[in-house]
Design an enzyme around this catalytic site. Structure first.
Site, short mmCIF file in Angstrom:
data_model
loop_
_atom_site.label_atom_id
_atom_site.label_comp_id
_atom_site.label_asym_id
_atom_site.label_seq_id
_atom_site.Cartn_x
_atom_site.Cartn_y
_atom_site.Cartn_z
N HIS A 193 0.82 -1.21 0.00
CA HIS A 193 0.00 0.00 0.00
C HIS A 193 0.85 1.26 0.00
O HIS A 193 0.48 2.26 -0.60
CB HIS A 193 -0.95 -0.01 1.20
CG HIS A 193 -2.28 -0.56 0.82
ND1 HIS A 193 -3.39 -0.45 1.61
CD2 HIS A 193 -2.69 -1.23 -0.29
CE1 HIS A 193 -4.41 -1.03 1.00
NE2 HIS A 193 -4.01 -1.52 -0.14
N GLU A 429 -10.95 -11.19 -4.71
CA GLU A 429 -9.51 -11.10 -4.44
C GLU A 429 -8.95 -12.31 -3.71
O GLU A 429 -7.79 -12.33 -3.33
CB GLU A 429 -9.16 -9.80 -3.70
CG GLU A 429 -9.94 -9.56 -2.45
CD GLU A 429 -9.63 -8.20 -1.81
OE1 GLU A 429 -8.65 -7.55 -2.18
OE2 GLU A 429 -10.40 -7.81 -0.93
N ASP A 453 -4.26 -9.02 -4.25
CA ASP A 453 -4.47 -10.11 -3.29
C ASP A 453 -4.72 -11.43 -4.00
O ASP A 453 -4.30 -12.48 -3.51
CB ASP A 453 -5.64 -9.77 -2.37
CG ASP A 453 -5.21 -8.86 -1.24
OD1 ASP A 453 -4.11 -9.09 -0.70
OD2 ASP A 453 -5.93 -7.91 -0.91
N CYS A 500 -9.39 -3.77 -10.39
CA CYS A 500 -8.81 -2.59 -9.73
C CYS A 500 -7.43 -2.87 -9.13
O CYS A 500 -6.85 -2.00 -8.51
CB CYS A 500 -9.75 -2.04 -8.68
SG CYS A 500 -10.04 -3.17 -7.31
C1 PEP Z 1 -6.21 -5.80 -4.58
O1 PEP Z 1 -6.11 -6.65 -3.69
O2 PEP Z 1 -5.88 -6.00 -5.76
C2 PEP Z 1 -6.75 -4.47 -4.29
C3 PEP Z 1 -7.08 -3.64 -5.25
O3 PEP Z 1 -6.85 -4.11 -3.00
P1 PEP Z 1 -5.62 -3.76 -2.06
O4 PEP Z 1 -4.42 -3.52 -2.91
O5 PEP Z 1 -6.04 -2.57 -1.31
O6 PEP Z 1 -5.51 -4.98 -1.21
MG MG Z 2 -6.97 -6.37 -1.76
#
Ligand code: PEP
Ligand code: MG
Length: 574
Positions: A193, A429, A453, A500
């Site tokens: 993140h 995910e 994920d 996403c």
């Molecule tokens: C993902 O897991 O791809 C996602 C978009 O969420 P995050 O990166 O916040 O886990």
């Molecule tokens: Mg995620």
């Protein structure tokens, strides 16, 4: 000049003075301007006084409740506290070397440990444990409630290059990135993140360097290239000049891409693709608008939580944030993901581990009666009165969970008078969700694939562990098969689908995803223009052909080799 190489994870070049932050030992090291020396000495004295008071209290309590013999341990620690070789030595270091109190104390403790070890005296060696105790207490008392980095960044002369062993996303979210122009870190991978955040802010970053914090001294001049992963310490003038020119050239290229801002994304054979943006910090919504995004496909609301306690703001406070987002984006939709917490979000695996990663995370927290969920849902429903708002639920693993949570959302809407409503979607995910898209679609208005994920859980590769970065492979056969299954199942169920995860920010992989049947993506705002241009050079039938071949490929590498030419194809567009 020293040259180090890591992984470039956020493009661009940056040059500045190093601020070294070592959080493993919760230490921040920096050199002081002369005016700051007295303040640091004062901090050290205050920490010593607080430590003394605590030790006296403990000693008295232990004497009362346990016995005088045990209390003597703390009396010995009190004596150690006043040892000239500890706090007085640290004070001397602050003055003589003009270093911050935390660093000076760390040095004094080390020197004393060395001395104890050298003396060879058994009694002294036993004191090493006491020294660790007292030293640790002093260090903790030195640390203010707020992460010192946040204030420090305000005080140092920009441009700053932050050199960290690890950097949690909650601290990263509080830093002033107009002063910090680049990030270098020992740990880290593509989908942390913290990395996602700096990428969205356009801050160049190089991660996975291993020992950068040990090799780069505070205040040294550092140049970094977020594409090649090069980090040059004390760069000569000609390198600085060359990199500056490169930066200007890419800025000029970005300006050319700006012209695509208001055009829709369409493939060369006329297939319309939706491009939305991911957002971490609500105040940065202008980046989403500037990039020409058609909406927000993922707002990671956990960035709103208090970094130290993970406590959320009140319903009214949250409502204000969501309302402002919705109003800024109107008439474009805003997808707000409910708090996805429980996972270690720092640039490190230290202190995380399976318990957090597989624990009460995402909507599981809601199912465990986390009252933050209801408060957030109420705030979201209220904000939905101001424009199109979609609620996205993270870490969904079964249709049952989704059914229960939808009922909770319906109940919250009923309590708010029954007139408010928002579309409710599920993140896909984890493999369990990918394999049951048909069932999830019964309770979801839309689905969004979180490849970050999904890759982690499918391949059993911890996305926060930099040692496994090479195994974190988006084109692995298992990942491609799951993606194809998701696309086919969602189409059959006629459920809107988007991606996403970070896969959606790399043009060649977007080409692959188009070939697998995806038509909607959400990505870091800065990636939108390049992806849009790339799509204009992509024939979706050719993409489908490549995707079919990649699905048959026996390994991640061989699939990659098939997909990579898409980059050239897409790059030559425009
Ligand atoms: C993902 O897991 O791809 C996602 C978009 O969420 P995050 O990166 O916040 O886990
Ligand atoms: Mg995620």
């Amino acid at each position: 000049m020293t040259r180090l190489t890591g992984r470039g994870v956020s493009p661009g070049v940056a040059i500045g003075r190093a601020l070294v932050a070592v959080s493993e030992a919760r230490q921040v090291r920096y050199r002081l301007a002369s005016g700051r020396v007295d303040r640091e000495r004062q901090r050290l004295r205050a920490a010593r006084d607080r430590t003394r008071q605590q030790l006296e209290e403990i000693s008295q309590r232990v004497a009362r409740t346990v016995g005088h013999a045990q209390a003597a341990i703390f009396a010995a620690q009190l004596l150690m506290l006043d040892d000239p070789l500890l706090t007085r030595r640290a004070d001397e270091l602050i003055r003589a070397e003009r270093i911050n109190a935390d660093w000076a104390l760390e040095r004094a403790i080390e020197e004393l440990h060395d001395l104890f070890a050298r003396e060879g005296d058994a009694w002294l060696r036993e004191r090493a444990g006491d020294l660790t105790d007292v030293g640790g207490r002093l260090q903790r008392n030195l640390r203010p409630a707020r992460d010192p980095l946040v204030d420090l960044v305000q005080e140092l002369e920009p441009p700053i290059i932050l050199v960290a062993d690890e950097l949690s996303s909650s601290v990263a979210a509080q830093l002033d990135w107009t002063r910090v122009r680049g990030l270098v870190s020992d740990a880290g991978g593509q989908t942390h993140h913290t990395v996602i955040l700096v990428r969205s802010l356009g801050i160049p970053a190089v991660v996975g360097l291993g020992g950068a914090t040990a090799m780069i001294a505070p205040g040294q001049s550092v140049a970094i290239d977020g594409v090649s992963g090069e980090v040059i310490v004390d760069p000569p003038e000609e390198i600085i000049e060359r990199w500056r020119q490169q930066a200007e050239a890419s800025a000029a290229q970005a300006r050319v891409l700006d012209e695509l801002r208001d055009q829709p994304a369409v493939t060369a054979d006329g297939v319309r693709i939706t491009l939305e943006a991911n957002l971490e910090i609500a105040d940065e919504v202008h980046r989403v608008i500037d990039a020409g995004a058609e909406g927000i496909g993922l707002y990671r609301s956990e960035f709103l939580l208090d970094p130290a306690t993970a406590i959320a703001g009140s319903e009214d406070e949250q409502y204000e944030v969501y309302r402002r987002l919705v109003e800024a984006m109107r008439p474009r939709p805003v997808t707000i993901r409910t708090f996805d917490v429980g996972e270690e979000r720092g640039l490190s695996t230290r202190g995380a581990g399976n318990r957090d990663r597989f624990g009460v995370r995402g909507i599981r927290a809601a199912l465990h009666h986390d009252e933050r969920f209801v408060t957030q849902i109420r705030a979201l429903l209220r904000a939905s009165a101001h424009g199109p708002l979609r609620i996205l639920l993270p870490f969904v693993t079964s249709a049952d969970e989704l059914r229960v949570l939808r009922a909770a959302i319906d109940e919250a809407a009923r309590q708010l008078g029954g007139t408010l409503s928002a579309a409710v979607g599920a993140m896909i995910e984890v493999p369990a969700a990918a394999l049951t898209v048909d069932q999830l679609a019964r309770y979801a208005d839309f689905l969004s694939v979180g490849t970050n994920d999904l890759i982690q859980y499918t391949l059993a590769v911890d996305r926060t562990d930099d040692r496994l970065a090479a195994h974190y492979e988006p084109t692995a056969p298992a990942v491609l098969r799951l993606l194809r299954l998701i696309a086919v199942s969602a189409r059959r169920a006629q459920c809107p689908l988007s991606v996403c995860g970070e896969m959606a920010a790399e043009p060649a992989l977007v080409g692959l995803l188009v070939g697998l049947g995806f038509r909607s993506f959400s990505m870091t705002p800065a990636a939108i223009p390049a992806v849009k241009r790339g799509l204009s050079g992509l024939d979706s039938r050719e993409a489908a052909r490549i995707a079919r071949a990649a699905l048959r490929a026996p390994s991640a590498d061989s699939a990659r080799a098939l997909v990579d030419p898409l980059a050239t194809l897409m790059h030559s567009a425009g």
